[in-house]
Design an enzyme around this catalytic site. Structure first.
Site, PDB file in Angstrom:
ATOM      1  CE1 TYR A  78      -4.386  -1.002   0.149  1.00  0.00           C
ATOM      2  CE2 TYR A  78      -3.639  -2.041   2.144  1.00  0.00           C
ATOM      3  CZ  TYR A  78      -4.633  -1.866   1.142  1.00  0.00           C
ATOM      4  OH  TYR A  78      -5.788  -2.571   1.198  1.00  0.00           O
ATOM      5  CD  GLU A 124      -7.460  -2.716   9.160  1.00  0.00           C
ATOM      6  OE1 GLU A 124      -8.475  -2.735   8.602  1.00  0.00           O
ATOM      7  OE2 GLU A 124      -6.421  -3.283   8.750  1.00  0.00           O
ATOM      8  CG  ASN A 182      -8.238  -0.904  -0.883  1.00  0.00           C
ATOM      9  OD1 ASN A 182      -7.602  -1.918  -1.155  1.00  0.00           O
ATOM     10  ND2 ASN A 182      -8.519  -0.975   0.497  1.00  0.00           N
ATOM     11  CD  GLU A 183     -11.278  -4.235   1.138  1.00  0.00           C
ATOM     12  OE1 GLU A 183     -11.280  -3.513   2.047  1.00  0.00           O
ATOM     13  OE2 GLU A 183     -11.038  -5.434   1.437  1.00  0.00           O
ATOM     14  CD  GLU A 263      -7.367  -6.597   1.782  1.00  0.00           C
ATOM     15  OE1 GLU A 263      -7.827  -6.963   2.562  1.00  0.00           O
ATOM     16  OE2 GLU A 263      -6.904  -5.564   1.460  1.00  0.00           O
ATOM     17  CE1 TYR A 330      -5.215  -7.117   9.958  1.00  0.00           C
ATOM     18  CE2 TYR A 330      -4.697  -9.528   9.112  1.00  0.00           C
ATOM     19  CZ  TYR A 330      -5.248  -8.046   9.307  1.00  0.00           C
ATOM     20  OH  TYR A 330      -6.442  -8.066   8.470  1.00  0.00           O
TER      21      TYR A 330
END
Length: 629
Positions: A78, A124, A182-183, A263, A330
């Site tokens: 990203y 996030e 993105n999404e 993802e 994560y």
């Protein structure tokens, strides 16, 4: 004319390459054989997500090498817009923001790159990577064809994509594909004109040969709003999903071409007050093997999460505002500190069945050291340090102004006024429109009264005399990064009412605590008075003696309540052990000095323990849930 150009570009994108010259480099989609082609040969990528913005530059090479030795042939990256253009028109690609150096290290390591430049990234990350200065336009519709958004987004992409074009695989670099937005299907706007504009822009700056793609969640609604003809549609899902059903959904939007899970979730994020997220290693490895057996290309999100240093954590808002913790561990195959885990070893065992693993040992974990206790001294109350923390002085306003209106995008601001009348009995101080974004620490004449919090604590009682100084320190806990609430202004968003009185005549101090810490202004003479109240927002400082080592460590603030920590001027992020689950903050070795005393600064917002000690440990504690008060 634009539609004609788009049609030509689309046609070029959809033509499979059937003949590849021996001396040429190409990466394309083979629609006939449902796969990618690299230099004319079928190619399946096995990828992992890594965020350079969450890892110290000194450790980039170490993390990339560990990913390569696991058997990955690709990484996914990203690019956070706000990390590079924090102030409008000022672009920063130096130091920890040197994206091209990161790409070069990946190339040297033997890793291909899937680039995700946004302009929105979620991740996030604070405001999903969008710069907070966009919110100076109060009616802006983010992630849409609204010109107030589209113009600065296009300006940013013109800068970024121009830098990225030489790094495309076809041009001798290692970028094999580029994601557009993105999404997007999860966002309410569903603005096809916006996605068409981005498609045209990406083609303009990157050319006709690179694969452009989208990623969306595993629902029809998300795929419908997130996809566009000419952009290869991929899907994302985790271990709780039926693989066959998910790829059937992708096939409805892409009848031919490779199956792609962009993802595949190896873990999950934590919010303050959550239990520490965990995804079962057996499920991850089993499902990865099944997808690879189907010929699918898979990116594991995350492979290493890293850390939300400073103020870069994001937040969610479903039924209420929930801030993401500082650690972005994560539960990934590489830990927050970059250490190989059992999950990594299990994944490597799966990958061995599909490609040759590089020969040689896995690089070891970086060394850790328990440096022990440091006792801190009080520097002073925030209210009494304003000349240092806000040297430019206050902005005066009849009514409260937001962070964005004052161009203080992150951190803290102090709002000051006086009590309009005597309030000898506890009197409610109210934010009637839920206008505390996100936490407010209230003092009268320097004596801490308590706090107010977005969505959960909108009333508190105060007492005092007419003319007493009322200070409200407001903390930005990170902007919402996902969903419909990303227009997330910070500060006092509306009037405060004391009893029946609307409070007015504010002096508003933007606080530049980071500059004060970096310049050593809060390390010098300890100005705290023994008579000064002990609760409320206070600065503490101390030194960690040099030990000849600069090994990683983890700082634990047992008994402290909530605040921020700096080591040698570097903002490590937020601590909140009472809320949990995170109990320690990661301190990378490169942030320490082996020969000089290491300066420690702590901003405690509520109450420090009487012992005022902090502990440097050789291991993290991320899974203790504290009180949800």
């Amino acid at each position: 004319m634009k539609s004609q150009i788009a049609f030509v570009l689309l046609s070029l994108c959809l033509l499979p390459i059937t003949v590849v010259l021996a001396d040429s480099r190409s990466f394309s989609i083979d629609y006939k054989n449902n796969c990618f082609q690299k230099d004319g040969k079928p190619f399946q990528y096995i990828s992992g997500s890594i965020h350079y913005s969450r890892i110290p530059r000194e450790y980039w090479k170490d993390r990339l090498l560990k990913m390569y030795m696991t058997g990955l042939n690709t990484i996914q990256v990203y690019v956070p817009w706000n990390f590079h253009e924090t102030l409008q028109g000022v672009f920063n690609f130096a130091g920890d923001r040197d994206l091209e150096h990161f790409l070069s290290l990946a190339n040297q390591t033997g890793l291909l790159v899937i680039l995700r430049p946004g302009p929105y990234i979620c991740a996030e990350w604070e405001m999903g990577g969008l710069p907070a200065w966009l919110l100076q336009k109060p009616n802006i519709i983010l992630r849409s064809a609204d010109t107030e958004y589209l113009k600065p987004a296009s300006d940013w992409l013109a800068v970024l994509l121009t830098k990225m074009r030489p790094w495309l695989y076809q041009n001798g670099g290692n970028i094999i594909s580029v994601q557009v937005e993105n999404e997007y299907g999860s966002y309410f706007a569903c603005d096809y004109n916006y996605i068409r504009h981005l498609y045209t822009l990406f083609r303009l700056f990157l050319g006709e040969d690179v694969i452009l793609f989208t990623t969306d969640g595993n629902t029809d609604k998300e795929m419908i709003c997130g996809t566009l003809e000419g952009l290869y549609a991929t899907i994302d899902f985790g271990t709780d999903t039926n693989i066959t059903a998910a790829f059937i959904r992708q096939r409805r939007f892409e009848p031919k071409g490779p199956l792609v899970n962009s993802e595949f979730y190896t873990g999950w994020l934590d919010h303050w007050g959550d239990k520490h997220a965990s995804v079962d290693t057996v499920k991850v490895s089993k499902m990865l093997g099944e997808m690879l057996s189907m010929g699918a290309s898979v990116n594991m999100y995350m492979f290493e999460g890293g850390t939300n240093f400073g103020y870069w954590n994001g937040a969610d808002h479903d039924t209420r505002f929930r801030s993401v913790v500082t650690s972005y561990d994560y539960n990934a195959p590489l830990s927050e500190a970059g250490d190989p885990t059992d999950k990594l070893l299990a994944i490597r065992d799966v990958i061995k069945n599909f490609r040759d693993i590089p020969v040689g040992p896995m690089p070891p974990a970086t060394p850790k050291f328990a440096y022990g206790f440091v006792t801190l001294q009080k520097v002073g109350n925030i209210s009494r340090l304003l000349d240092t923390l806000s040297p430019q002085g206050p902005v005066r306003s009849q009514y409260p102004l937001t962070f964005e209106e004052i161009k203080q995008y992150y951190g803290f601001m102090l709002y000051r006024t006086t009590l309009p009348r005597n309030v000898p009995e506890p009197t409610p101080l109210i934010s009637p429109l839920n206008g505390i974004h996100d936490r407010a620490y209230v003092s009268v004449n320097g004596v801490y009264q308590g706090l107010m919090e977005r969505d959960t604590a909108l009333v508190m009682n105060v007492t005092g005399q007419q003319g007493d100084q009322l200070d409200i320190l407001v903390e930005n806990m990170g902007r919402v990064n996902f969903g419909s609430y990303i227009n997330d202004n910070k500060g006092l968003l509306g009037n405060l009412i004391l009893g029946n009185d609307v409070l007015t005549d504010w002096s508003i101090y933007p606080l530049d605590i980071d500059t004060a810490v970096a310049n050593g202004w809060l390390q010098a003479a300890h100005s705290g008075s023994a008579m000064e109240a002990g609760d409320g927002p206070m600065i503490y400082s101390g030194t960690l003696k040099s030990s000849g080592l600069t090994w990683d460590t983890f700082v634990k603030l047992n008994g402290w309540t909530k605040g921020q920590v700096w080591v040698n001027g570097v903002n490590l992020g937020r601590y909140w052990p009472q809320r949990g689950p995170q109990q320690t903050l990661y301190v990378p070795g490169p942030y320490l000095s082996a020969t000089q005393p290491n300066n420690i600064t702590v901003l405690e917002l509520e109450r420090a323990p009487s012992h005022r000690r902090i502990l440097f440990m050789d291991r993290p504690q991320l899974n203790n849930t504290g009180q949800k008060t």
